[in-house]
Design a protein around this motif. Sequence first.
Motif, PDB file in Angstrom:
ATOM      1  N   TYR A  91      38.978 -16.552  36.911  1.00  0.00           N
ATOM      2  CA  TYR A  91      37.924 -15.580  37.208  1.00  0.00           C
ATOM      3  C   TYR A  91      37.027 -15.290  36.006  1.00  0.00           C
ATOM      4  CZ  TYR A  91      40.031 -14.675  41.730  1.00  0.00           C
ATOM      5  OH  TYR A  91      40.515 -14.813  43.010  1.00  0.00           O
ATOM      6  N   SER A  94      32.591 -19.027  36.757  1.00  0.00           N
ATOM      7  CA  SER A  94      32.506 -19.519  38.134  1.00  0.00           C
ATOM      8  C   SER A  94      32.418 -21.038  38.129  1.00  0.00           C
ATOM      9  CB  SER A  94      31.258 -18.943  38.819  1.00  0.00           C
ATOM     10  OG  SER A  94      30.106 -19.588  38.305  1.00  0.00           O
ATOM     11  N   ASN A 571      36.075  -7.305  33.435  1.00  0.00           N
ATOM     12  CA  ASN A 571      36.455  -6.904  34.782  1.00  0.00           C
ATOM     13  C   ASN A 571      37.693  -6.044  34.665  1.00  0.00           C
ATOM     14  OD1 ASN A 571      34.408  -8.264  35.997  1.00  0.00           O
ATOM     15  ND2 ASN A 571      35.666  -9.862  36.911  1.00  0.00           N
ATOM     16  N   SER A 594      34.813 -11.797  31.488  1.00  0.00           N
ATOM     17  CA  SER A 594      34.287 -12.748  32.462  1.00  0.00           C
ATOM     18  C   SER A 594      32.784 -12.866  32.328  1.00  0.00           C
ATOM     19  CB  SER A 594      34.638 -12.288  33.879  1.00  0.00           C
ATOM     20  OG  SER A 594      34.027 -13.136  34.824  1.00  0.00           O
ATOM     21  N   ARG A 598      32.008  -9.424  38.608  1.00  0.00           N
ATOM     22  CA  ARG A 598      33.177  -9.043  39.380  1.00  0.00           C
ATOM     23  C   ARG A 598      33.416 -10.064  40.481  1.00  0.00           C
ATOM     24  NH1 ARG A 598      32.066  -3.224  40.981  1.00  0.00           N
ATOM     25  NH2 ARG A 598      33.532  -3.590  42.671  1.00  0.00           N
ATOM     26  N   ARG A 599      34.674 -10.233  40.817  1.00  0.00           N
ATOM     27  CA  ARG A 599      34.964 -11.260  41.803  1.00  0.00           C
ATOM     28  C   ARG A 599      34.771 -10.688  43.204  1.00  0.00           C
ATOM     29  NH1 ARG A 599      40.890 -11.646  43.324  1.00  0.00           N
ATOM     30  NH2 ARG A 599      42.020  -9.968  42.262  1.00  0.00           N
ATOM     31  N   ARG A 600      34.449 -11.605  44.103  1.00  0.00           N
ATOM     32  CA  ARG A 600      34.132 -11.135  45.449  1.00  0.00           C
ATOM     33  C   ARG A 600      35.267 -11.373  46.427  1.00  0.00           C
ATOM     34  NH1 ARG A 600      28.702 -14.286  45.050  1.00  0.00           N
ATOM     35  NH2 ARG A 600      30.011 -15.144  43.420  1.00  0.00           N
ATOM     36  N   ASP A 601      36.353 -11.926  45.932  1.00  0.00           N
ATOM     37  CA  ASP A 601      37.437 -12.238  46.875  1.00  0.00           C
ATOM     38  C   ASP A 601      38.632 -11.323  46.700  1.00  0.00           C
ATOM     39  OD1 ASP A 601      38.937 -15.007  44.995  1.00  0.00           O
ATOM     40  OD2 ASP A 601      38.312 -12.981  44.428  1.00  0.00           O
ATOM     41  N   THR A 608      38.001  -3.198  41.802  1.00  0.00           N
ATOM     42  CA  THR A 608      37.336  -3.530  40.553  1.00  0.00           C
ATOM     43  C   THR A 608      36.450  -2.356  40.197  1.00  0.00           C
ATOM     44  OG1 THR A 608      37.285  -5.834  41.216  1.00  0.00           O
ATOM     45  CG2 THR A 608      35.899  -5.203  39.363  1.00  0.00           C
TER      46      THR A 608
END
Lengths: 609, 375
Positions: A91, A94, A571, A594, A598-601, A608
Motif C-alpha cells: 500500500y 500503487s 496512512n 505511502s 489512502r487505500r480504497r479497499d 483510515t
Amino acid sequence: MESSKLKREKDSQISDELNELRMESSELKKAKDSPISDESYRRSSFPDEVLERVISLLNSHRDRSSVSLVCKDWYNMERWSRTHVFIGNCYSVSPEIVARRFPKIRSVTLKGKPRFSDFNLVPQNWGADVHAWLVVFAAKYPFLEELRLKRMTISDASLEFLASSFPNFKALSLLSCDGFSTNGLAAIATHCKNLTELDIQENDIDDKGGGWLSCFPESFTSLEVLNFANVTSDINFDALERLIGRCKSMRVLKVNRSVSLEQLQRLLANAPQLTELGTGSFSQELTPRQYEDLESVFNNCKNIHTLSGLWEVKGLYLPALYPVSTHLTFLNLSYAVLQSDELAKLLVHCPQLKRLWVLDTVEDKGLEAVGSNCPLLEELRVFPADPFDEEIVYGVTEAGFVAVSYGCPRLHYVLYFCRQMTNAGVATVVRNCPDFTHFRLCIMTPGQPDYLTNEPMDEAFGAVVKTCRKLQRLSVSGYLTDLTFEYIGRYAKNLETLSVAFAGSSDWGMQCVLAGCPKLRKLEIRDCPFGNAALLSGLEKYESMRSLWMSACNVTMNGCRLLAREMPRLNVEVMKEEGSDDDGRADKVYVYRSIAGRRRDAPSSVLTL
Amino acid sequence: MSPPLLGVEEEGQSNISSPSVDCISQNGLGLKERNYLGLSDCSSVDSSGVSLPEENKSNLNLKATELRLGLPGSQSPEREPELCLLNSGKLDEKPLFPLLPSKDGICSSSQKSVVSGNKRGFSDTMDGFSEVKGSVYGEKNWMFHGADSDSESPQAVGHGKYPGNSGVNVMLSARPSGAQASVKKDGPPNALQERPCATTGTNLKQTGISNNNSSVPAAKAQVVGWPPIRSFRTKTLATSSKNNDEVDGKPGPGALFVKVSMAGAPYLRKVDLRTYSTYRELSSALEKMFSCFTLGQCGSHGAPGKEILSESKLKDLLHGSEYVLTYEDKDGDWMLVGDVPWEMFIETCKRLKIMKSSDAIGLAPRATEKSKIVN
C-alpha cells in the motif's frame, strides 16, 4: 551457497563504490557549475555507457534506490535497467506508479499485511489483495517472469488470471498468503508452460485435494523448484514420479508428508542432482532391504546441502541420512519431533552446518550437541513444540542457549522460544557471539522476569545492543522496563526492525527508541503501556520508516487523528474490534508511509484517519 | 496428604482453586493426588524448595490456600500476591474459568485504568492468576536453585501469567530469594497496573488455535497471537495430535502424539507412537526420557554438574518392581501396557502414564504379578 557474511561484505563493497561514484558525480556537478568547467570535462570522465553497465550490475534494491537519488541522469538510467522490483508494503505505492517508473520489470516481490497477521491479529478481510496489481502487470509487464508474494491475499481467480496472462511466467512463490485453494495451483500447473519454480510455503490454503499436481502436462519439463511441503493432502504419486523423472533440471524438491519413505527413495533414485530436499513422512516400516535402498540412494545424492521435512521422524532411520548430512549447510528439523539424543547422534555427522532449525523437544542437551558438533553454525531457530499446552513444560532454557554460544562463535541469527531465561545467560551468549544481526528471543510467558534473580530482563537486551553493533533485527520479551528501551535507543544504531510485546513501563520507553534508532524501519508493538505521547513523539520519524504497528496499547483515537492530521503522507489506519464500544481507544493502529494516498479497499472495520 | 487446606482428595476438584502446591500428578486419572513430599526420589533439589508450600508458607498462604469457590480473579487485591500459589494448576479447573465471567472480576482489582471494554487479552493473565493452571505444578523450583521462600512476589503474579503454557514459569519467578522479591514488590505491580485490561472478546478468538480445537480447551484464557508462532505451524503440529480423536475410531495417517506423565515427575512429555513399532522401542524411549526423574536427577534445567545416570540403572528400575507403564484407552479406562498387540494398542491409546506398581494395583487382574512394563 554464498554465506550471508560474504554477501554483506560484497554489498558493502558495492555501496562503497557507489559512494565514490556519487562523490565524483557531485564534484563533477560542482565543476560544471563553476565558470571554469565545460561540457567536455564532464563527458570525458564518465561515459554514459559505462555508467549504465555499472548500474545494471546492481542487484540490491537499496543500492539502486541510492543510485536513483544522485541526479536525474542516474535516476533514468537506473529505472530503465531495473528488472526486479521489491515492494515491502503493497500500500505504499500503487501498481500504476510502479509501472510508470519501471518499464522493464520481469520480477516482482510484494509484501502485504502487517507481520502480526501471521498471529491472527489482523482481521481476515483486511486487504492486500494482489489482483489489482496483476491487472496492471498484465497490461504493462506482459513479459513478467517471477512473482513472489508474502502475506498477500490471492484468489483462485487471480491465479488463473496469472497463469493465462503471462506466457513467459517462470516462478511463483507464495509465503504466508491466503485466499486461494488447490484449484488455483491446478491452474498454474496447467497453463504455465515455462514454469521453473513453484514454491508454496506456509500458506492458509483451502486444500481441496492433491489433484493439482497431476495437472502438469506430460510435455512439461522445465520445473527446477517444487515445494509443496505445506499443501497437505495426498497427491498422486505416480504423477509426481513422472514429473520428477522428466524434469531433469530439478534442483529443489520439497514434498509433503503423504509421500512415504519408500516413495521418497524412488524419487531420489531419479533425481540425484537435487541440491535441496524436503522429505515426506520419515517413519514407515521398512524392511532391511528397503532401508538399504534408502541409504544407497542418499549416498548418491552428493549435492544436497539443504534438508527439511522429516515429518513423523523415526529416530531409527536417521542414519540413512548420514551420507547426505556431511554436506549439509541447512537442516530444518522444525517439524521433526526429536529427542536430545537423536539429535545429538545426527549432528555428529553434520559438521558443515550453517543453519539449523529445531523443535524444543531436543531440549538443552540437544543444544549442547549443537555447540559441540557445529562450529560453523550461523543461524539457529528453536521452535516450541507445544506452546499452548500448559501441561507440557519442557523445552529449552538459558543453558542450551549458552551451550550453543560457546560452540558456535559465528552465530549471528537466532530465534529462540523458551520458557525461562536469565540476564546472565544472554550476556554470556552475546559475549561469545558478538556478531548478531538478528536476535529474536521469545520468553513464552509474557512479562516474565529473570527466573533466577527475579529482575527484569533489561540487562539481557542491554547486553545485546551494547555488544552486537551490527544488530539489525531485535525481538524482545520477558519483563522489561523502560530501561531496555533506553538501551536500545542509545546503542542500537543499526537496528531496522524491532518487535515488542508486553513490555515497557511508560511512554518514555517508546520515545527513546523513536529518538535513538536512526535506521529503524519497522516497529511493531503489542500490549505495552505506550500512549499518545509516545505515538506522537515519532511524527517525523514515521516517514523514514516502512510501518508502525501498535495494538493493545494506550493509544486513543484522538491521538491517531492528530498524527494523521500532522502527517498527510502517512496512512493512519485503525482497526476496530467487532462489538467493541467506541470508547476512544484505538485497539489496533497501523501507520505507514505511502505515495499512493489512502487505500480504497479497506473493509469497514478499518478506518483510515 | 497434609495440608488440610487442600481439598484435593479426589478428582472432584471441581470448584476448588486448590493451591495444592503439593499435588503433582496430572489428573484425569481418578487417582489420588500424591503428596509432593512423597517424592522421595527427588533429592536433588532443595527440600526446602519442596516443602516450601507447606511449611514455610503455611502461615502466609493459608489465605491463599483457602477454599474459594469464586473465581480467583474476583478476589481482593491483597490476595493477588498469593495467587501464585493457586497455581497448582488443576487441569480440571479449566472449565471453571470461562473467560466471560472472569473478565470483570479479574481486571478490577489491580488495574487502575480499567477500561470498560476490557480489551487487552494480556491482563487477564496478569491479574487473574486464576487462569493459570500451573498444573504441572512443575514447581520446577525444586529443580532449580534453592530458591526458597515464600516469595509470593507479586511479580510472579504479574508477569508469569500467561496461562498458556507456563503456570510453571510463574512459579519459578516467584522463587528466587524471598528477600529480594519482597522488596521488589512495589515495582512491577505498578508497572503492571498501567497495563490495559484484558478483553475476553479478544481472547476467545484464539483464531490461530481454534482451527483445530483439539489441543486447546476452549475455556483456557489465552492471549491471541501469543506466543508469536505462525498459524500454519500451530495447525500442523496440532493436527498431528488431533489424529487421536478421529471420529471413526481409526487414527489418521499422521503422527500419533500422546502425552506421557510419570508419577512424581514435574512435567509431561509427548511421544509420537507412530515412530515406534514395538513395545520395546517405546519402552526404551520412555526410559531415556524419564531417566532423570526416576533416579532423582533433574535433567538439564538448572542443575549443572549432575551426572547423567546410566540407562541400565534406569532399566533395572523400570523392569524391576517399581514402575509400570499404563495407558488410558478410548473409553477412559486405565490399562496395563502390553496386553494387546501393538497395532491395536496405538489405535486405542490416548495417554500414557508411568506409575508406581503399588498404584497400579487393580488396573488389571494380574497387575501386581505383572510388574514388567513391556511384553
